[in-house]
Design a protein around this motif. Structure first.
Motif, short mmCIF file in Angstrom:
data_model
loop_
_atom_site.label_atom_id
_atom_site.label_comp_id
_atom_site.label_asym_id
_atom_site.label_seq_id
_atom_site.Cartn_x
_atom_site.Cartn_y
_atom_site.Cartn_z
N UNK B 11 -2.71 34.75 145.99
CA UNK B 11 -2.55 33.92 144.77
C UNK B 11 -2.20 32.56 145.06
N UNK B 12 -2.79 31.37 144.57
CA UNK B 12 -2.11 29.91 144.70
C UNK B 12 -1.85 29.81 143.27
N UNK B 13 -0.69 29.42 142.77
CA UNK B 13 -0.42 29.37 141.57
C UNK B 13 0.78 28.09 141.51
N UNK B 14 0.72 27.36 140.24
CA UNK B 14 1.47 26.25 139.92
C UNK B 14 2.88 26.62 139.73
N UNK B 15 4.00 25.68 139.73
CA UNK B 15 5.46 25.94 139.41
C UNK B 15 5.36 26.06 138.04
N UNK B 16 6.05 27.19 137.43
CA UNK B 16 6.12 27.24 136.13
C UNK B 16 5.13 28.15 135.35
N UNK B 17 4.15 28.29 136.05
CA UNK B 17 3.18 29.34 135.68
C UNK B 17 3.32 30.90 135.69
N UNK B 18 2.85 31.56 134.87
CA UNK B 18 3.29 33.15 134.79
C UNK B 18 2.64 34.03 136.25
N UNK B 19 3.17 34.97 136.58
CA UNK B 19 2.57 35.82 137.58
C UNK B 19 2.67 37.22 137.30
N UNK B 20 1.68 38.02 137.85
CA UNK B 20 1.96 39.39 137.64
C UNK B 20 0.95 40.03 138.94
N UNK B 21 1.76 40.83 139.51
CA UNK B 21 1.13 41.61 140.71
C UNK B 21 1.29 42.90 140.46
N UNK B 22 0.14 43.55 140.86
CA UNK B 22 0.24 45.16 140.55
C UNK B 22 0.07 46.03 141.76
N UNK B 23 0.38 47.20 141.79
CA UNK B 23 0.35 48.22 142.88
C UNK B 23 0.06 49.52 142.17
N UNK B 24 -0.91 50.09 142.68
CA UNK B 24 -1.11 51.56 142.43
C UNK B 24 -1.29 52.61 143.41
N UNK B 25 -0.52 53.67 143.01
CA UNK B 25 -0.40 54.60 143.87
C UNK B 25 -1.49 55.76 143.50
N UNK B 26 -2.35 56.29 144.58
CA UNK B 26 -3.14 57.53 144.17
C UNK B 26 -2.97 58.65 145.01
N UNK B 27 -2.98 59.97 144.45
CA UNK B 27 -2.74 61.25 145.19
C UNK B 27 -1.46 61.35 145.46
N UNK B 28 -0.56 60.99 144.68
CA UNK B 28 0.97 61.32 144.76
C UNK B 28 1.63 61.32 143.60
#
Lengths: 115, 110
Positions: B11-28
């Motif tokens: 991601x390239x984002x501007x200062x002051x902008x929101x952010x959401x990063x995700x992570x999904x685990x399968x099989x556990x």
């Protein structure tokens, strides 16, 4: 306080030469010990780990490491490096009984293999 | 087999902008989940950990927050990005003492 020290920020070796990357930890108890490798723009891959038993552990791609309780060390070795081994290597520890499962990482050692 | 998937890749984002990063685990089921951050050229620091749905503990304060809305999902977010948030974010899960890391998200804040 627990800490992990990798004294060499960068190591340069010729292809085919042997390699040792140093790692020392500081804690009053023996931790679990790990070596990870990070190739450019990628995540971490586990090379090997030590929990207990034989102090010399074998890992992937010909890597091995030796645990020394007296020296509080866990040095990584390889008999003959290949240019594709160029990467950043991280030593890490975690502590038995830690509910956090927190990994403490060293600063990393960048390995440059000259063809 | 267990898999761990992180999004976005970069991601390239501007200062002051929101952010959401995700992570999904399968099989556990019910994994312990972690967010790690690596500043450019630096080592890795644990930011958050979670041992169950709805429960997240902060380890390092970086003006970020994390949530675990589902057993297999871990979200890292902020409403206002800072330049210092740039770096590489890694999600990880553990079983006993073995850790598995995702492939990471590279974030550049400009």
């Amino acid at each position: 306080a627990q800490s992990v020290t990798q004294p060499d920020a960068r190591v340069t070796v010729s292809e085919g030469a042997s390699l040792q990357l140093r790692c020392k930890y500081s804690s009053s108890v023996t931790p679990y010990l790990f070596w990870y490798v990070q190739y450019p723009r990628q995540g971490l891959q586990l090379l090997l780990k030590y929990y207990s038993g034989d102090p010399v552990v074998q890992g992937v791609n010909g890597f091995e490491a030796e645990f020394s309780k007296s020296n509080s060390s866990f040095h990584l070795r390889k008999a003959s490096v290949h240019w594709s081994d160029s990467a950043v290597y991280f030593c890490a520890v975690s502590y038995r009984g830690s509910a956090l499962g927190r990994l403490h990482f060293g600063a990393g050692t960048q390995l440059i293999v000259i063809p | 087999a267990q898999t761990i998937h992180q999004w976005p890749v970069a991601e390239i984002k501007a200062v002051g902008s929101p952010l959401s990063l995700g992570c999904t685990i399968k099989g556990k089921s019910s994994p312990n989940l972690y967010w790690y951050w690596q500043a450019t050229g630096g080592t890795l620091q644990q930011l958050f950990y979670s041992i169950t749905v709805g429960q997240v503990e902060s380890v390092v304060q970086l003006n970020l927050s994390a949530s675990r809305p589902k057993d297999d999902q871990f979200i890292l977010s902020t409403e206002k990005l800072l330049l210092s948030h740039s770096g590489f974010y890694l999600c990880a899960w553990t079983t006993n003492s073995d850790y598995t890391f995702g492939s990471g998200t590279r974030l550049l804040v400009i």
